[in-house]
Design an enzyme around this catalytic site. Structure first.
Site, PDB file in Angstrom:
ATOM      1  N   HIS A 282      -1.221  -9.627  -7.699  1.00 41.53           N
ATOM      2  CA  HIS A 282      -0.324  -8.550  -7.287  1.00 41.53           C
ATOM      3  C   HIS A 282       0.760  -8.322  -8.355  1.00 41.53           C
ATOM      4  O   HIS A 282       0.946  -7.208  -8.847  1.00 41.53           O
ATOM      5  CB  HIS A 282       0.330  -8.910  -5.947  1.00 41.53           C
ATOM      6  CG  HIS A 282       1.319  -7.903  -5.457  1.00 41.53           C
ATOM      7  ND1 HIS A 282       1.006  -6.971  -4.490  1.00 41.53           N
ATOM      8  CD2 HIS A 282       2.609  -7.639  -5.809  1.00 41.53           C
ATOM      9  CE1 HIS A 282       2.058  -6.197  -4.276  1.00 41.53           C
ATOM     10  NE2 HIS A 282       3.045  -6.585  -5.064  1.00 41.53           N
ATOM     11  N   GLU A 283       1.459  -9.397  -8.720  1.00 41.24           N
ATOM     12  CA  GLU A 283       2.544  -9.256  -9.694  1.00 41.24           C
ATOM     13  C   GLU A 283       1.984  -8.853 -11.053  1.00 41.24           C
ATOM     14  O   GLU A 283       2.617  -8.110 -11.805  1.00 41.24           O
ATOM     15  CB  GLU A 283       3.355 -10.555  -9.797  1.00 41.24           C
ATOM     16  CG  GLU A 283       4.056 -10.953  -8.489  1.00 41.24           C
ATOM     17  CD  GLU A 283       4.885  -9.837  -7.863  1.00 41.24           C
ATOM     18  OE1 GLU A 283       5.392  -8.966  -8.604  1.00 41.24           O
ATOM     19  OE2 GLU A 283       5.010  -9.816  -6.613  1.00 41.24           O
TER      20      GLU A 283
ATOM     21  N   HIS B  29       1.694  -5.167 -11.191  1.00 42.29           N
ATOM     22  CA  HIS B  29       2.984  -4.543 -11.560  1.00 42.29           C
ATOM     23  C   HIS B  29       3.206  -4.679 -13.067  1.00 42.29           C
ATOM     24  O   HIS B  29       3.676  -3.756 -13.729  1.00 42.29           O
ATOM     25  CB  HIS B  29       4.147  -5.250 -10.863  1.00 42.29           C
ATOM     26  CG  HIS B  29       4.344  -4.893  -9.420  1.00 42.29           C
ATOM     27  ND1 HIS B  29       4.477  -3.589  -8.990  1.00 42.29           N
ATOM     28  CD2 HIS B  29       4.467  -5.669  -8.310  1.00 42.29           C
ATOM     29  CE1 HIS B  29       4.678  -3.593  -7.666  1.00 42.29           C
ATOM     30  NE2 HIS B  29       4.664  -4.834  -7.232  1.00 42.29           N
TER      31      HIS B  29
ATOM     32  N   HIS C  46       1.434  -2.148 -14.989  1.00 42.44           N
ATOM     33  CA  HIS C  46       2.103  -0.847 -14.853  1.00 42.44           C
ATOM     34  C   HIS C  46       3.222  -0.725 -15.899  1.00 42.44           C
ATOM     35  O   HIS C  46       3.445   0.344 -16.468  1.00 42.44           O
ATOM     36  CB  HIS C  46       2.685  -0.751 -13.434  1.00 42.44           C
ATOM     37  CG  HIS C  46       2.980   0.626 -12.945  1.00 42.44           C
ATOM     38  ND1 HIS C  46       3.702   0.848 -11.798  1.00 42.44           N
ATOM     39  CD2 HIS C  46       2.680   1.860 -13.423  1.00 42.44           C
ATOM     40  CE1 HIS C  46       3.815   2.157 -11.591  1.00 42.44           C
ATOM     41  NE2 HIS C  46       3.207   2.790 -12.563  1.00 42.44           N
TER      42      HIS C  46
HETATM   43 ZN   LIG Z   1       4.870  -5.594  -5.285  1.00 45.29          ZN
END
Ligand SMILES: [Zn+2]
Length: 707
Positions: free
Chosen positions: A487-488, A491, A494
């Site tokens: 998940h991290e 990010h 991104h």
């Molecule tokens: Zn998040």
């Protein structure tokens, strides 16, 4: 100029005298890639550096606002984008250290600086001469011949200034400023109180009886937690990745209850670290802020600039998912109660029993034992797996850079290169729990990508709180931990893949209900057999996870999803309820967080045996800063998008389909805030998403249909 909240002058009286030449925060960072020289940075450097950077920014802003030339994109918007770079730089280092490696001196700087930063930004956002120039550029965008990205940047400036009070009259502006400053101080106090409660708790476990039921890997991490606290032996501390496995496996119901109570009472213990009065004041001030700007309440204000647009749209989605999730959780509860009776237990299932009996039920129903998985999920392999998926999708390669300066010996740095070999940035992984780190997991930027002042590459950080194995041993993750890592890392991608000209719209500077798309989408690759077969290798033998175990793991992933959905939606609903309160009249009593929480939960029919994932007194997402206030729903909003987006890969029959990956990169990961989020999604997928894929993903589609 940074997009984060935050103008004004610092009261310099508290800052010790440091000659500019001695302050590493005020130097050019000539280390590789412009990484801050962490080993030389000390807490006492921050206040004097902030004083200088803030003053510099004030001068820059005054020059832009007073420019006698007619407003153009270059002399107004681009000039704003180029202003405040020193402040940004210092702020980024400070926030990283304040979250990931703090101490008493940094905590003190944080308390001193937060209201001053808030005042500084407020003065900029309410500078009417400046706002008039932005407004002129915005209205003249066509005549000025701005390109699409420039138009979007002007629009974002206009919106953020208006939302920050730029168009208010003088009296309202002053009040607005007071509110923002006070909110900043309260947000800091809130998170420091939670940290203090976390640091104060350590449950020592002595003797085999107190360790009963705990698998070896968990015992190891409890031993390392104990060492970290300077205790001889095993200790349970309040980080989620320690608490959850303890609740899942400890046979000792009395100890489970102790740990559970410690965890859910953070910020709610009375005394100097209690957050309930802070919550009441923050809620009141936010409602007043919304009212000054012409909104009915804070939730309407907040959502007006989100992809969801209105509280009604959010409630609609939450309701669609809540009903089947609750049905599923209640059925699960009954099955666990039956299991208790069957085992001869003569008690009602309580919240501290849920994870324990869920694990027993999982072993029985799915023939799947969480502890059998862990030896296959070493932290290094999971990092490799995340890098591999990024390589297949976006052509990235990751090269260790052990010589790069870091803020703690556990932190690792990698150079990230594109398929043409060109360096696109640096990635830092700070994966292990320690007392100097606040709980949770997050992504941070030490520098964001942009092309306005040269080809600036990003420096991106992931911070997690995985329980670390003792020295010389391999740290093993639960599947949930591995999911957090992915998940991290989503990010981080991104931030790393961002390819825009203007800082205002770089990387994760997108709507909060869109920002979880890149992160949650990336989690899907972890769940693919193709990836697990390659990277879920036994940490001692290197053998791949047996096929049967892999099948069971994937079959079991929706097990207990009703519970996870309920504990999440309860938070999203309570957050919205709290921020839908109208501004209070003078005689209205203060909001009592405990009673408010209870009433919200009663309204939605929260099962007694489940507690909100984050109770209000430690709900950092919505009170430690305003990031997710009236915005916690964002995770589920983004999940509608991520479930639907991953289906785009599945539909091609190739989870790394190059054409789909290219569109995903162009319109999502690299695009920052270049487009309106709904437009960006449509450009990627050819249409807007529906909640169907989300219900399927959570295993709730069948229940939604019958109920
Ligand atoms: Zn998040």
């Amino acid at each position: 100029m940074s997009q984060t909240e935050g103008p004004g002058l610092i009261d310099n009286s508290a800052a010790p005298p440091i000659a500019p030449g001695d302050n590493p925060l005020l130097e050019e960072w000539t280390t590789s890639a412009g990484v801050p020289p962490f080993s030389r940075i000390a807490a006492e450097h921050f206040l004097p550096a902030y004083v200088k950077a803030l003053a510099e920014h004030v001068t820059e802003i005054a020059a832009i606002a007073a420019d006698p030339a007619p407003p153009t994109f270059g002399n107004t918007i681009a000039a704003l984008e180029l202003s405040g770079r020193a402040l940004d730089r210092i702020d980024n280092v400070f926030h990283l250290l304040a979250g990931a490696h703090t101490d008493d001196a940094l905590l003190e700087v944080e308390r001193a600086i937060a209201p001053q930063i808030a005042r500084h930004w407020n003065q900029i956002h309410t500078n009417f001469a400046l706002f008039r120039r932005i407004d002129t550029v915005m209205r003249g965008a066509d005549e000025l011949g701005l390109d699409a990205e420039q138009k979007r940047v002007v629009e974002r400036y206009y919106t953020s200034f208006r939302r920050a009070g730029a168009a208010l009259g003088n009296v309202a502006k002053r009040r607005f400023a007071e509110i923002m400053e006070r909110l900043a101080a309260l947000g800091t106090a809130f998170s420091q109180n939670v940290l203090a409660d976390e640091q104060a708790f350590a449950l020592r476990l002595e003797g085999d009886a107190e360790l009963a039921g705990l698998p070896d890997s968990i015992r190891e991490s409890l031993r390392s937690e104990g060492n970290e606290r300077g205790l001889d032996g095993y200790a349970v501390t309040l980080s989620r990745s320690t608490v959850e496995p303890f609740l899942q496996f400890s046979d000792r119901r009395d100890l489970r209850e102790k740990v559970f109570r410690g965890f859910v009472m953070r910020g709610d213990n009375g005394g100097s670290t209690d957050n309930k009065a802070i919550i009441a004041e923050m809620v009141r001030l936010r409602a007043e802020r919304a009212q000054l700007l012409g909104y009915a309440d804070f939730a309407h204000y907040r959502l007006d600039d989100a992809m969801a647009k209105s509280p009604a749209a959010v409630r609609g989605l939450l309701e669609v998912v809540w009903r089947p999730a609750r049905v599923s959780a209640l059925a699960h509860r009954d099955a666990m109660q039956a299991l208790i009776q069957e085992d001869g237990g003569n008690f009602k299932l309580e919240p501290w029993d849920w994870r324990y009996y869920a694990e027993k039920l999982r072993q029985r129903v799915c023939d799947f034992d969480e502890t059998a998985i862990k030896p296959y999920l070493s932290v290094d392999r999971m990092i490799e797996a995340a890098f591999y998926a990024a390589g297949r999708l976006f052509g990235l390669t990751f090269t260790p850079r052990p010589e790069v300066a870091v803020w703690h010996p556990d932190v690792r740095a990698w150079q990230v290169s594109g398929s043409d070999g060109k360096e696109i940035g640096l990635f830092f992984g700070d994966y292990f729990a320690r007392t100097s780190k606040r709980s949770g997991a997050w992504m941070a930027s030490l520098r964001e990508q942009q092309k306005l002042s040269g080809d600036i590459t990003p420096l991106i950080v992931n911070v997690c709180n995985f329980a670390k194995a003792p020295a010389g041993e391999t740290t093993l993750l639960s599947f949930e931990d591995a999911r957090t890592l992915f998940h991290e890392f989503g990010h981080a991608l991104h931030g790393l893949l961002s390819s825009v000209t203007y800082p205002m719209i770089a990387g994760t500077n997108v709507a909060t209900d869109f920002v979880e798309l890149p992160s949650q989408l990336f989690e899907h690759w972890l769940e693919q057999p193709e990836l697990l077969r390659r990277f879920a290798l036994h940490y001692q033998t290197g053998a791949p996870m047996p096929e049967q175990l892999l099948t069971r793991l994937l079959a079991a992933r929706n097990f207990n999803k009703g519970f996870a959905t309920v504990e999440y939606i309860a938070c999203a609903e309570t957050d919205l309820d709290l921020h839908a309160l109208p501004p209070p009249k003078p005689d209205d009593p203060a909001v009592d967080a405990r009673a408010f929480e209870a009433a919200s939960l009663a309204r939605i029919g929260m099962p007694d045996e489940i507690v909100m994932r984050h109770r209000l007194p430690h709900f950092a997402h919505i009170f430690a800063g305003g990031g997710y206030a009236a915005g916690y729903y964002s995770y589920m909003w983004s999940e509608v998008l991520d479930a639907d987006a991953f289906a785009a890969f599945e539909e091609t029959g190739d989870i790394f389909d190059p054409a789909t990956a290219k569109r995903l990169r162009d319109y999502v990961y690299a695009a920052g805030g270049r487009q309106d989020p709904a437009e960006a999604y449509k450009a990627f997928r050819g249409r807007l998403p529906t909640a169907d894929a989300l219900l399927r993903k959570r295993g709730l589609a069948a229940l939604a249909a019958v109920n």
